[in-house]
Motif scaffolding. Structure first.
Motif, PDB file in Angstrom:
ATOM      1  N   UNK A   1       2.361  -3.330   4.524  1.00  0.00           N
ATOM      2  CA  UNK A   1       1.016  -3.870   4.346  1.00  0.00           C
ATOM      3  C   UNK A   1       0.747  -4.124   2.870  1.00  0.00           C
ATOM      4  N   UNK A   2       0.397  -5.375   2.542  1.00  0.00           N
ATOM      5  CA  UNK A   2       0.115  -5.774   1.165  1.00  0.00           C
ATOM      6  C   UNK A   2      -1.382  -5.667   0.884  1.00  0.00           C
ATOM      7  N   UNK A   3      -1.681  -5.352  -0.381  1.00  0.00           N
ATOM      8  CA  UNK A   3      -3.072  -5.242  -0.784  1.00  0.00           C
ATOM      9  C   UNK A   3      -3.221  -5.641  -2.243  1.00  0.00           C
ATOM     10  N   UNK A   4      -4.408  -6.098  -2.598  1.00  0.00           N
ATOM     11  CA  UNK A   4      -4.687  -6.445  -3.993  1.00  0.00           C
ATOM     12  C   UNK A   4      -5.560  -5.395  -4.663  1.00  0.00           C
ATOM     13  N   UNK A   5      -5.890  -4.317  -3.926  1.00  0.00           N
ATOM     14  CA  UNK A   5      -6.748  -3.272  -4.481  1.00  0.00           C
ATOM     15  C   UNK A   5      -5.885  -2.108  -4.978  1.00  0.00           C
TER      16      UNK A   5
ATOM     17  N   UNK B 175      -4.681   0.012   0.445  1.00  0.00           N
ATOM     18  CA  UNK B 175      -5.394  -0.921   1.304  1.00  0.00           C
ATOM     19  C   UNK B 175      -6.764  -0.379   1.662  1.00  0.00           C
ATOM     20  N   UNK B 176      -7.567  -1.196   2.266  1.00  0.00           N
ATOM     21  CA  UNK B 176      -8.936  -0.802   2.581  1.00  0.00           C
ATOM     22  C   UNK B 176      -9.011   0.265   3.671  1.00  0.00           C
ATOM     23  N   UNK B 177      -7.932   0.457   4.402  1.00  0.00           N
ATOM     24  CA  UNK B 177      -7.924   1.494   5.452  1.00  0.00           C
ATOM     25  C   UNK B 177      -7.962   2.884   4.838  1.00  0.00           C
TER      26      UNK B 177
ATOM     27  N   UNK C  70       0.857  -1.205   0.000  1.00  0.00           N
ATOM     28  CA  UNK C  70       0.000   0.000   0.000  1.00  0.00           C
ATOM     29  C   UNK C  70       0.888   1.249   0.000  1.00  0.00           C
ATOM     30  N   UNK C  71       0.609   2.177  -0.925  1.00  0.00           N
ATOM     31  CA  UNK C  71       1.418   3.386  -1.063  1.00  0.00           C
ATOM     32  C   UNK C  71       1.182   4.374   0.088  1.00  0.00           C
ATOM     33  N   UNK C  72      -0.026   4.349   0.690  1.00  0.00           N
ATOM     34  CA  UNK C  72      -0.338   5.327   1.739  1.00  0.00           C
ATOM     35  C   UNK C  72       0.073   4.860   3.133  1.00  0.00           C
ATOM     36  N   UNK C  73       0.390   3.603   3.287  1.00  0.00           N
ATOM     37  CA  UNK C  73       0.848   3.087   4.576  1.00  0.00           C
ATOM     38  C   UNK C  73       2.353   3.263   4.684  1.00  0.00           C
TER      39      UNK C  73
END
Length: 582
Positions: A551-555, A565-567, A542-545
């Motif tokens: 933190x990995x994300x698929x979105x 990420x969903x956050x 995640x670029x914003x984390x």
């Protein structure tokens, strides 16, 4: 001479498959001078009868008795035997023998599986499938939650066929009685077809769950029948053997022993066999082609009811010869079965002739047939009645051989290798036809499907599979006259054909290793297609984390496409999303 005969017998059984490839068309069953030799080891009770049993294509001569028109009286004081067949007014059985070969309904069976299904037809296979699934269902509820579901699940017809096919391939690899784990090894020493078809755990589970009768009525049926667990499919299988093939003119009836030390209500002690304990079975086979026509299991002392059976020799023979009754065939058996009342019964009730060794304690035998004085070694004495002939032969000092036949009615001798001491043609004929059941057992042992088991019904299934492989091979060779397929290749092709459909089913499973999938596709003859590209997007950070969270994300963002990420996502419903876009 005995050593030469033994050597030739050994060579014969080393190439016993070649006997099944012999041409069966050029065979004259109306010729009284039948000279075809099939070989075989001597039994424990007729050692002397096989001293000269290697080639019967011989000229014969008739030895005249020095004293004609002698009448011999049996030990019972009433049975008369004439030294001259003209005195006895011999009558021959006048029935034209039927032509041996495949029956019309089995003529269209050309492939290995089609020939095999003549014996294990859909009716038998459906019974095995249904009753096995009932057993699996009952076991599934008793298993704990840690048991893998893919092992204890119900089976299908394709998998049952594959299971039987693997059994045949097991016998082809001479794995009878060995640890089957070696066949499933993945280190290069195993056999690929086993791992491709199913796991070892699944194979053992299915084999242990094989059932052949309804469990709901098993207790009721077992109370009146010791064979209740296999009665239905065994009778169907034997019926199929009788329908598919018309045997030759000469048949053999004998006892077959199946070694077994497990729990069985009719297991018997067999002192003359290496196994000591086992199941006794009676078989009627073709003495020339080794095709099994009829079988019966000795169920011991049956409980009172409809299945009470007499195992007296006359009753056993009477039941086994019914498929060939009134056909004029000749049955050969040993001295356990042979008696004058049995010979008379076969002629009167079944229109069949027979030839067999005779025990010396029979009351119808004259005293002069039981002594070697003043007769010399190699001498023979004949006694004739209207429908049968008795011969007493002295093969060596202080030894008497007795044979009774309703097929022979003269003093014909075979002089091929006997020199100045020829043997009666009855004896050489007996030697050439008595080993039919022994030859079938030897051929079955070459590719025996049996492995270690404690269940006697499963042992009966193994026996049926062995007989089906041999019988179907005989039918296959008859229906494919130009084929020169060896029996080992036939068993291999049969096993692979039985597992093929199940292998095609396994190709639909995506969780198989790619190398295993590749081999399965090669086995079924289909090209291996690469799996379609997956729509699942890879995970990214995640670029914003902060990077410390990793933190990995698929979105990803719909606008800038950066991983997020969903956050850091604003959640909106479809209606609000459409309004925001507008």
């Amino acid at each position: 001479m005995a050593s030469t005969s033994s050597k030739k017998q050994t060579m014969m059984f080393g190439f016993c498959e070649a006997l099944l490839e012999e041409d069966t068309s050029n065979y004259d069953y109306n010729n009284d001078d039948y000279r075809r030799h099939t070989g075989g080891a001597d039994s424990d009770t007729e050692q002397e009868l096989s001293d000269d049993d290697s080639n019967r294509d011989a000229h014969v001569f008739v030895q005249e008795n020095e004293k004609e028109d002698i009448i011999y009286t049996g030990k019972d004081g009433t049975t008369l035997w004439f030294s001259n067949p003209k005195q006895a007014k011999v009558e021959y059985l006048s029935i034209k023998p039927s032509i041996p070969g495949v029956n019309p309904f089995a003529k269209n069976a050309k492939t290995e599986v089609e020939c095999w299904k003549l014996f294990f037809n859909d009716d038998i296979l459906e019974d095995i499938l249904n009753y096995t699934n009932e057993e699996i269902t009952s076991k599934t509820f008793a298993e704990n939650h840690n048991t893998r579901v893919h092992i204890v699940k119900e089976t299908s017809m394709d998998e049952i066929m594959a299971l039987l096919g693997l059994m045949y391939i097991t016998g082809l690899n001479n794995s009878t009685g060995y640890n089957l784990t070696d066949l499933w090894r993945s280190d290069g020493t195993g056999v690929d077809i086993f791992r491709m078809t199913m796991s070892l755990q699944r194979f053992n589970f299915l084999q242990g769950c094989l059932r052949f009768d309804d469990a709901a009525t098993r207790a009721q049926r077992s109370a009146v029948d010791n064979l209740a667990l296999v009665r239905a499919i065994f009778d169907k299988f034997v019926g199929n053997c009788q329908k598919a093939y018309n045997p030759s003119h000469f048949l053999t009836l004998d006892v077959k022993y199946i070694p077994f030390r497990g729990e069985c209500p009719f297991r018997q002690f067999m002192p003359k066999t290496s196994a000591a304990y086992g199941i006794k079975m009676y078989s009627l086979v073709d003495a020339k082609d080794f095709y099994t026509i009829n079988m019966e299991i000795n169920a011991g002392n049956q409980p009172s009811g409809p299945y009470v059976t007499s195992y007296e020799p006359v009753d056993i023979v009477d039941r086994l010869v019914r498929p060939v009754s009134n056909t004029g065939r000749n049955i050969t058996f040993d001295n356990y079965f042979t008696s004058i009342p049995l010979v008379t019964h076969l002629l009167q009730e079944h229109m069949l002739t027979c030839t067999g060794a005779l025990r010396k304690n029979k009351k119808e035998i004259p005293f002069s047939f039981l002594t070697t004085q003043p007769r010399g070694v190699g001498s023979s004495r004949f006694g004739f009645q209207k429908h049968m002939t008795l011969v007493s032969h002295v093969p060596k000092k202080s030894k008497i051989i007795l044979l009774l036949s309703s097929y022979h009615h003269d003093k014909t001798f075979d002089i091929t290798k006997c020199g100045d001491k020829p043997k009666p043609e009855m004896i050489t004929f007996y030697n050439s036809t008595k080993t039919g059941v022994e030859n079938v057992e030897r051929l079955c042992k070459m590719y025996d499907v049996r492995n270690y088991c404690k269940s006697w019904p499963l042992l009966i299934l193994f026996t049926m599979l062995n007989i089906a492989a041999l019988n179907s091979y005989i039918v296959y060779m008859a229906n494919n006259e130009n084929s020169k397929l060896r029996r080992s290749e036939y068993v291999r092709k049969l096993g692979l054909a039985l597992v093929k459909q199940h292998l095609k089913t396994r190709t639909d499973k995506n969780n198989l290793p790619r190398e295993l999938r590749k081999r399965i596709f090669e086995q079924v003859g289909e090209p291996l297609l690469d799996p379609p590209a997956s729509d699942v997007k890879p995970y990214k950070r995640c670029r914003d984390c902060p990077s410390s969270k990793d933190r990995k994300t698929k979105y990803c963002c719909l606008e800038c496409k950066k991983p997020i990420c969903l956050q850091h996502v604003i959640t909106m419903c479809q209606n609000c999303t459409s309004l925001a876009i507008d």
